[in-house]
Enzyme design. Structure first.
Site, mmCIF file in Angstrom:
data_model
loop_
_atom_site.group_PDB
_atom_site.id
_atom_site.type_symbol
_atom_site.label_atom_id
_atom_site.label_comp_id
_atom_site.label_asym_id
_atom_site.label_seq_id
_atom_site.Cartn_x
_atom_site.Cartn_y
_atom_site.Cartn_z
ATOM 1 N N ARG A 34 0.819 -1.211 0.000
ATOM 2 C CA ARG A 34 0.000 0.000 0.000
ATOM 3 C C ARG A 34 0.855 1.265 0.000
ATOM 4 O O ARG A 34 0.437 2.295 -0.549
ATOM 5 C CB ARG A 34 -0.950 -0.022 1.196
ATOM 6 C CG ARG A 34 -2.151 -0.941 0.962
ATOM 7 C CD ARG A 34 -3.061 -1.010 2.148
ATOM 8 N NE ARG A 34 -4.322 -1.674 1.791
ATOM 9 C CZ ARG A 34 -5.174 -2.179 2.667
ATOM 10 N NH1 ARG A 34 -4.907 -2.094 3.965
ATOM 11 N NH2 ARG A 34 -6.280 -2.758 2.276
ATOM 12 N N LYS A 199 -15.190 -15.172 7.291
ATOM 13 C CA LYS A 199 -16.594 -15.091 7.677
ATOM 14 C C LYS A 199 -17.532 -14.860 6.496
ATOM 15 O O LYS A 199 -17.321 -13.969 5.680
ATOM 16 C CB LYS A 199 -16.793 -13.969 8.693
ATOM 17 C CG LYS A 199 -16.109 -14.218 10.032
ATOM 18 C CD LYS A 199 -16.399 -13.070 10.992
ATOM 19 C CE LYS A 199 -15.772 -13.315 12.355
ATOM 20 N NZ LYS A 199 -16.049 -12.204 13.300
ATOM 21 N N GLY A 352 -6.836 -6.346 0.417
ATOM 22 C CA GLY A 352 -6.785 -7.000 1.721
ATOM 23 C C GLY A 352 -5.838 -8.183 1.766
ATOM 24 O O GLY A 352 -4.719 -8.136 1.252
ATOM 25 N N GLY A 376 -12.315 -4.070 1.559
ATOM 26 C CA GLY A 376 -13.669 -3.708 1.968
ATOM 27 C C GLY A 376 -14.338 -2.776 0.985
ATOM 28 O O GLY A 376 -15.529 -2.923 0.674
#
Length: 394
Positions: A34, A199, A352, A376
C-alpha cells in the site's frame, strides 16, 4: 471529478489522504504494497512543486494515541521508497502537525500521525467529524483523495475534509473505480468470482448482489464451512457461523434457480488445532473428523477450482483459500493464484489479505490484471453501495 492536473499545486500545501494501512510485525512492515501504491500521487505532486502533507490510518485504535498503531515506521519506509526525507508529525492535527506543515518547502513531504488517534475521525456525529476536518483544513490549501481502501468510510479525513478545501481525486482511486466498473457493467463472460476469508457475514451483501451478475461463485476459506454445513455436511471444529445457515441455504437455492454455479471444495486440509505444526491431512468434505478443523482447501479442490477458472474471461478474487500465513495451509491460495494467471482472464485481486497473499507467496503482481488496495471498498462497490469518499470528491 477533478484530478490534480486541474489544480495549480506549485508552492501549495496539499493534503493527500492515502491508504497506508500496512500490516506490522512490531515495528517491521510485513507488506509495503500500500505504501508503494501511494507513491505515484506523492511523486507527481513533488515534481510539480507541491508541499505534500500525507494523512492515513493504521489499524483500529480507539480514538486515542496508541504506540502499537503509530505511523512512524511507515514514514521511514515512505522516505526510503521516495529517496527523500519524510518529516513526521507526532500528532494528527495538533501543534506538531501545524509546525510540520508550516515548515515544508516546495517538493517536500510530511506524514501526519495516525488519523484514527483522533476520536473525531471515525465519529458518527457530524459536528465532531466536522471540527476535526476544520483542523485538518488549517494545515493545507488543497485536498487530494487517493485512499481507495478508506472510501467506503464516512470519516473526517475521507468524507468531510474535501468539502472544506478545493479538492481532486487521485490516480489510484480513479484506476480502482475504472476497474470495478468493468466488473459491474458488462464483464466479459464467463465471469467468475472467488470468495474466501474467514466469515460469510462479511460478504453477505456482495454474495447477494453477485448472484445477479456472476456466472460462477467459487467459495473457499473459513467461510466455506458454513456453506458445507448448510448442505448437510459435518464440519468438525472448523469455523462456523451457525446464525448464517438459513441465509446460506437461501443463497444456494437462489443460485440454482437463477443458473449461477456455486463451486465448493470437495476436500479440505484438516488439522488437530490452529497451528503450523499440528498434525494435518487432506480429507473429503463428507468425512471431516469431529476433532479436526479445516484450514485450507485440499489438493482435489485445487484441481477443481483451476478447472472452473480455465475458460473464464473475467475473475474477481477476494479472500484467501486457507491460512496462507502458515505454510502447511498455503497450498490452496497458491494454487488459486496460479490458476488465475493460467486462465488468461482479466483478473482482479480484491485487496486486503488476497493482495498480501499474492506478494507473500512470491507471485509477480504484473501477472494479474489489477491488484486492488481496498478489500472492503471493493466488496462494497460490488455490493452496489454508495462510497462516501467517492461521493465527496464529485
Amino acid at each position: 471529478m477533478r484530478t490534480i492536473d486541474d489544480l495549480d499545486v506549485s508552492g501549495k500545501r496539499v493534503f493527500v489522504r492515502a491508504d497506508l494501512n500496512v500490516p506490522l510485525d512490531g515495528d517491521r512492515i510485513a507488506d509495503d504494497g500500500r505504501i508503494r501504491a501511494a507513491l505515484p500521487i506523492i511523486e507527481k505532486l513533488r515534481e510539480r512543486g507541491a508541499r505534500v502533507i500525507v494523512a492515513a490510518h493504521l489499524g483500529r485504535p480507539k480514538g486515542a494515541p496508541d504506540p502499537r498503531y503509530s505511523l512512524r515506521p511507515v514514514a521511514t519506509r515512505l522516505g526510503e521508497l521516495l529517496g527523500a526525507d519524510v518529516a513526521f508529525a507526532a500528532d494528527t492535527a495538533g501543534e506538531s502537525a501545524r509546525a510540520t506543515s508550516a515548515a515544508l518547502a516546495d517538493g517536500e513531504v510530511a506524514l501526519l500521525e495516525n488519523v484514527r488517534f483522533e476520536p473525531g475521525e471515525t465519529s458518527k456525529d457530524d459536528a465532531e467529524r466536522g471540527e476535526l476536518a476544520d483542523r485538518f483544513a488549517q494545515l493545507a490549501d488543497l485536498y487530494v483523495g487517493d485512499a481507495f481502501g478508506a472510501v467506503h468510510r464516512k470519516h473526517a479525513s475521507v468524507f468531510d475534509l474535501p468539502g472544506k478545501l478545493p479538492h481532486a481525486v487521485g490516480g489510484l482511486v480513479l484506476t480502482e473505480v475504472e476497474v470495478l466498473r468493468k466488473l459491474t457493467g458488462e464483464p466479459q463472460r464467463p465471469y467468475a468470482v472467488v470468495l474466501g476469508g474467514s466469515k460469510v457475514s462479511d460478504k453477505l451483501g456482495v454474495i447477494d448482489n453477485l448472484l445477479g451478475t456472476a456466472d460462477r461463485l467459487l467459495i473457499g476459506g473459513g467461510m466455506v464451512f458454513t456453506f458445507l454445513k448448510a448442505k448437510g455436511y459435518e464440519v468438525g471444529s472448523s469455523l462456523l457461523e451457525a446464525d448464517q445457515l438459513d441465509t446460506v441455504r437461501g443463497y444456494l437455492e437462489r443460485a440454482e434457480r437463477e443458473g449461477v454455479e456455486i463451486v465448493l471444495p470437495v476436500d479440505v486440509v484438516a488439522a488437530e488445532k490452529f497451528a503450523a505444526d499440528a498434525p494435518h491431512a487432506p480429507v473429503d468434505v463428507e468425512a471431516i473428523p469431529a476433532d479436526r478443523m479445516g484450514l485450507d482447501i485440499g489438493p482435489r479442490s485445487q484441481e477443481l477450482f483451476a478447472a472452473k477458472l480455465a475458460d473464464t474471461r473475467t475473475v474477481f478474487w477476494n479472500g484467501p483459500m486457507g491460512v496462507f500465513e502458515m505454510e502447511p495451509y498455503a497450498g490452496g491460495t497458491r494454487a488459486l493464484a496460479q490458476a488465475l494467471i493460467d486462465s488468461g482472464a482479466f483478473t482482479v485481486v480484491g485487496g486486503g489479505d488476497s493482495a498480501s497473499a499474492v506478494r507473500a507467496l512470491g507471485f509477480d503482481e504484473s501477472a494479474f490484471g489489477h491488484i486492488s488496495t481496498g478489500g472492503g471498498a471493493s466488496l462494497e462497490y460490488l455490493e452496489g453501495k454508495d462510497l462516501p469518499g467517492i461521493d465527496a470528491l464529485a
